[in-house]
Design an enzyme around this catalytic site. Structure first.
Site, PDB file in Angstrom:
ATOM      1  N   HIS A 129     -19.078  -7.521  40.839  1.00 33.91           N
ATOM      2  CA  HIS A 129     -19.561  -8.129  39.592  1.00 33.91           C
ATOM      3  C   HIS A 129     -19.844  -9.620  39.732  1.00 33.91           C
ATOM      4  O   HIS A 129     -19.918 -10.324  38.732  1.00 33.91           O
ATOM      5  CB  HIS A 129     -18.545  -7.894  38.465  1.00 33.91           C
ATOM      6  N   ALA A 243       1.617  -5.001  39.925  1.00 32.08           N
ATOM      7  CA  ALA A 243       1.080  -4.945  41.298  1.00 32.08           C
ATOM      8  C   ALA A 243       1.822  -5.895  42.224  1.00 32.08           C
ATOM      9  O   ALA A 243       2.035  -5.593  43.400  1.00 32.08           O
ATOM     10  CB  ALA A 243      -0.406  -5.292  41.271  1.00 32.08           C
TER      11      ALA A 243
HETATM   12  C1  BV8 Z   1     -24.903  -0.942  34.841  1.00 29.71           C
HETATM   13  C2  BV8 Z   1     -18.420  -9.338  34.724  1.00 29.71           C
HETATM   14  C3  BV8 Z   1     -27.012  -0.001  35.256  1.00 29.71           C
HETATM   15  C4  BV8 Z   1     -18.194 -10.096  33.493  1.00 29.71           C
HETATM   16  C5  BV8 Z   1     -18.042  -7.056  34.247  1.00 29.71           C
HETATM   17  C6  BV8 Z   1     -25.155   1.445  27.837  1.00 29.71           C
HETATM   18  C7  BV8 Z   1     -26.212   0.720  28.352  1.00 29.71           C
HETATM   19  C8  BV8 Z   1     -26.169   0.196  29.644  1.00 29.71           C
HETATM   20  C9  BV8 Z   1     -25.059   0.413  30.436  1.00 29.71           C
HETATM   21  C10 BV8 Z   1     -24.023   1.129  29.896  1.00 29.71           C
HETATM   22  C11 BV8 Z   1     -24.051   1.662  28.623  1.00 29.71           C
HETATM   23  N1  BV8 Z   1     -22.883   2.313  28.408  1.00 29.71           N
HETATM   24  C12 BV8 Z   1     -22.112   2.215  29.505  1.00 29.71           C
HETATM   25  C13 BV8 Z   1     -22.793   1.515  30.420  1.00 29.71           C
HETATM   26  C14 BV8 Z   1     -22.368   1.165  31.741  1.00 29.71           C
HETATM   27  C15 BV8 Z   1     -21.568  -0.134  31.639  1.00 29.71           C
HETATM   28  C16 BV8 Z   1     -20.133   0.282  31.383  1.00 29.71           C
HETATM   29  O1  BV8 Z   1     -19.502   0.796  32.281  1.00 29.71           O
HETATM   30  N2  BV8 Z   1     -19.629   0.055  30.167  1.00 29.71           N
HETATM   31  C17 BV8 Z   1     -18.273   0.484  29.874  1.00 29.71           C
HETATM   32  C18 BV8 Z   1     -17.543  -0.614  29.125  1.00 29.71           C
HETATM   33  C19 BV8 Z   1     -18.354   1.791  29.082  1.00 29.71           C
HETATM   34  N3  BV8 Z   1     -21.710  -0.753  32.931  1.00 29.71           N
HETATM   35  C20 BV8 Z   1     -22.656  -1.670  33.105  1.00 29.71           C
HETATM   36  O2  BV8 Z   1     -23.343  -2.141  32.229  1.00 29.71           O
HETATM   37  C21 BV8 Z   1     -22.826  -2.089  34.565  1.00 29.71           C
HETATM   38  N4  BV8 Z   1     -24.203  -2.061  34.914  1.00 29.71           N
HETATM   39  O3  BV8 Z   1     -24.465   0.102  34.432  1.00 29.71           O
HETATM   40  O4  BV8 Z   1     -26.178  -1.127  35.300  1.00 29.71           O
HETATM   41  C22 BV8 Z   1     -27.827  -0.138  34.030  1.00 29.71           C
HETATM   42  C23 BV8 Z   1     -28.556  -1.292  33.848  1.00 29.71           C
HETATM   43  C24 BV8 Z   1     -29.357  -1.401  32.726  1.00 29.71           C
HETATM   44  C25 BV8 Z   1     -29.381  -0.366  31.771  1.00 29.71           C
HETATM   45  C26 BV8 Z   1     -28.594   0.783  31.976  1.00 29.71           C
HETATM   46  C27 BV8 Z   1     -27.806   0.888  33.098  1.00 29.71           C
HETATM   47  C28 BV8 Z   1     -22.330  -3.491  34.773  1.00 29.71           C
HETATM   48  C29 BV8 Z   1     -20.832  -3.500  34.617  1.00 29.71           C
HETATM   49  C30 BV8 Z   1     -20.322  -4.890  35.001  1.00 29.71           C
HETATM   50  C31 BV8 Z   1     -19.936  -5.634  33.750  1.00 29.71           C
HETATM   51  N5  BV8 Z   1     -19.334  -6.892  34.123  1.00 29.71           N
HETATM   52  N6  BV8 Z   1     -17.558  -8.207  34.654  1.00 29.71           N
HETATM   53  C32 BV8 Z   1     -17.049 -11.021  33.766  1.00 29.71           C
HETATM   54  O5  BV8 Z   1     -16.062 -10.584  34.384  1.00 29.71           O
HETATM   55  O6  BV8 Z   1     -17.162 -12.161  33.322  1.00 29.71           O
HETATM   56  S1  BV8 Z   1     -16.973  -5.785  34.038  1.00 29.71           S
HETATM   57  C33 BV8 Z   1     -15.472  -6.308  33.459  1.00 29.71           C
HETATM   58  O7  BV8 Z   1     -14.704  -5.101  33.369  1.00 29.71           O
HETATM   59  C34 BV8 Z   1     -14.655  -7.185  34.407  1.00 29.71           C
HETATM   60  O8  BV8 Z   1     -15.306  -7.535  35.588  1.00 29.71           O
HETATM   61  C35 BV8 Z   1     -13.476  -6.302  34.788  1.00 29.71           C
HETATM   62  O9  BV8 Z   1     -13.070  -6.483  36.079  1.00 29.71           O
HETATM   63  C36 BV8 Z   1     -14.105  -4.977  34.628  1.00 29.71           C
HETATM   64  C37 BV8 Z   1     -13.253  -3.785  34.587  1.00 29.71           C
HETATM   65  O10 BV8 Z   1     -12.157  -4.049  33.770  1.00 29.71           O
HETATM   66  P1  BV8 Z   1     -10.739  -3.998  34.520  1.00 29.71           P
HETATM   67  O11 BV8 Z   1     -10.815  -4.844  35.745  1.00 29.71           O
HETATM   68  O12 BV8 Z   1     -10.371  -2.592  34.710  1.00 29.71           O
HETATM   69  O13 BV8 Z   1      -9.824  -4.759  33.505  1.00 29.71           O
HETATM   70  P2  BV8 Z   1      -9.041  -4.111  32.261  1.00 29.71           P
HETATM   71  O14 BV8 Z   1      -8.477  -5.234  31.458  1.00 29.71           O
HETATM   72  O15 BV8 Z   1      -9.921  -3.096  31.609  1.00 29.71           O
HETATM   73  O16 BV8 Z   1      -7.841  -3.298  32.932  1.00 29.71           O
HETATM   74  C38 BV8 Z   1      -6.826  -4.002  33.590  1.00 29.71           C
HETATM   75  C39 BV8 Z   1      -5.801  -2.974  34.020  1.00 29.71           C
HETATM   76  O17 BV8 Z   1      -4.776  -3.659  34.738  1.00 29.71           O
HETATM   77  C40 BV8 Z   1      -5.130  -2.264  32.861  1.00 29.71           C
HETATM   78  O18 BV8 Z   1      -5.088  -0.870  33.121  1.00 29.71           O
HETATM   79  C41 BV8 Z   1      -3.710  -2.843  32.846  1.00 29.71           C
HETATM   80  O19 BV8 Z   1      -2.741  -1.862  32.492  1.00 29.71           O
HETATM   81  C42 BV8 Z   1      -3.520  -3.212  34.285  1.00 29.71           C
HETATM   82  N7  BV8 Z   1      -2.575  -4.324  34.509  1.00 29.71           N
HETATM   83  C43 BV8 Z   1      -2.300  -5.364  33.705  1.00 29.71           C
HETATM   84  N8  BV8 Z   1      -1.375  -6.169  34.290  1.00 29.71           N
HETATM   85  C44 BV8 Z   1      -1.081  -5.598  35.499  1.00 29.71           C
HETATM   86  C45 BV8 Z   1      -1.853  -4.424  35.643  1.00 29.71           C
HETATM   87  N9  BV8 Z   1      -1.769  -3.641  36.732  1.00 29.71           N
HETATM   88  C46 BV8 Z   1      -0.931  -4.014  37.708  1.00 29.71           C
HETATM   89  N10 BV8 Z   1      -0.165  -5.127  37.653  1.00 29.71           N
HETATM   90  C47 BV8 Z   1      -0.214  -5.936  36.564  1.00 29.71           C
HETATM   91  N11 BV8 Z   1       0.570  -7.032  36.511  1.00 29.71           N
END
Ligand code: BV8
Length: 260
Positions: A129, A243
């Protein structure tokens, strides 16, 4: 098999995961925001779809940037400064030891943009990303890689005067050319995929997990996370806890990196 630190299956799960690592030739790791949580960097989905009080649409989409670039730069400048202050935690350091052990047979695929894996010392890192360190000029398209400092409300390209944007993959944007293929190749070639600190809901990144499970022969998928996730029901082993505590215990159980 899913185990929490405090339950008696934990030792069995830990041994199963350690055995998988010991007998693997190639290892791939997928990390998410959770691995940086213990470094004080907020996770992505802490609560109700807001990200540090901003709706995702406003700060992590092209339309949000077009609508209000100053807001987006305030959001990313704050994260740049926070990332600059953060220190890698024991989870990051454990993944450096894992790479040192597997040398050229190790690929770290991260969804994170905080540069913490490279700061900790990992070398083969695929930043799916993008990265907070980098900005991209909308005029001449060049990519600038700089220190994690506040760039001000409307940073402009020093060469062409064009508007700069964070070199980050926003929602609804494609991943950088070739990076998905490299990540998929690393997963298809590994015997063990370690999934750390991700809620496994963002695609295509989360698709690496079924890719590992559905290939022939399947890889062993080990989840290390604070809580269960969307992937938990499919993974082979789940180690649930911070982690920064779980990864060192896993490496110790696998006798990896214990000799300094
Ligand atoms: C794409 C950059 C093709 C920003 C990020 C409708 C239209 C278009 C696309 C979509 C759509 N519907 C869905 C999509 C696809 C979409 C998507 O997946 N949406 C999701 C929300 C449903 N994806 C996209 O758009 C991707 N591109 O599909 O392109 C396309 C293109 C055009 C048209 C159609 C298709 C692009 C995705 C990238 C987005 N950018 N980041 C920034 O960071 O500033 S993603 C963002 O989420 C972050 O980068 C983050 O890393 C990522 C994932 O989240 P997680 O890392 O999992 O973080 P989260 O908080 O969710 O979870 C943390 C976990 O850690 C938890 O489980 C927690 O319990 C655990 N935790 C907490 N503390 C600890 C721990 N574990 C261990 N130890 C600890 N101490």
């Amino acid at each position: 098999m899913h185990a929490h630190i405090d339950d008696d299956d934990f030792a069995t799960a830990l041994e199963k995961a350690a055995f998988a690592l010991r007998r693997s030739q190639r290892v791939a790791v997928l990390t998410g925001a959770g691995i940086s949580a213990e470094s004080g960097i907020p996770t992505f989905r802490a609560s109700d779809g807001l990200w540090e009080n901003h709706p995702i649409e406003d700060v992590a989409t092209p339309s949000g940037f077009a609508r209000n670039p100053e807001l987006v730069w305030r959001f990313y400048n704050a994260r740049r400064v926070a990332a600059a202050r953060a220190l890698p935690n024991l989870g990051h350091h454990a993944l450096v030891k894992l790479e040192q052990h597997f040398a050229g047979n190790f690929t770290l695929i991260t969804q994170n943009v905080d540069a913490m894996h490279t700061t900790a010392g990992n070398r083969n890192v695929l930043e799916l990303h993008g990265c907070l360190r980098r900005t991209r000029c909308l005029g001449c398209e060049q990519i600038l890689d700089g220190d994690l400092i506040d760039l001000g409300p409307e940073p402009l390209c020093s060469d062409c005067g064009g508007r700069l944007r964070p070199d980050i993959v926003w929602f609804h944007e494609m991943l950088p050319e070739g990076i998905w293929e490299s990540a998929a190749e690393a997963v298809l070639e590994c015997q063990t995929l370690l999934v750390v600190g991700t809620s496994a809901v963002v695609y295509p990144a989360a698709g690496l997990i079924p890719l590992a499970l559905d290939k022939h022969p399947p890889a062993m998928v080990i989840e290390v996370n604070l809580t269960k996730t969307a992937a938990s029901k499919r993974v082979d082993v789940g180690l649930y806890g911070p982690a920064g505590e779980m990864l060192p215990r896993l490496l110790c159980a696998a006798n990896i990196g214990v000799n300094g």
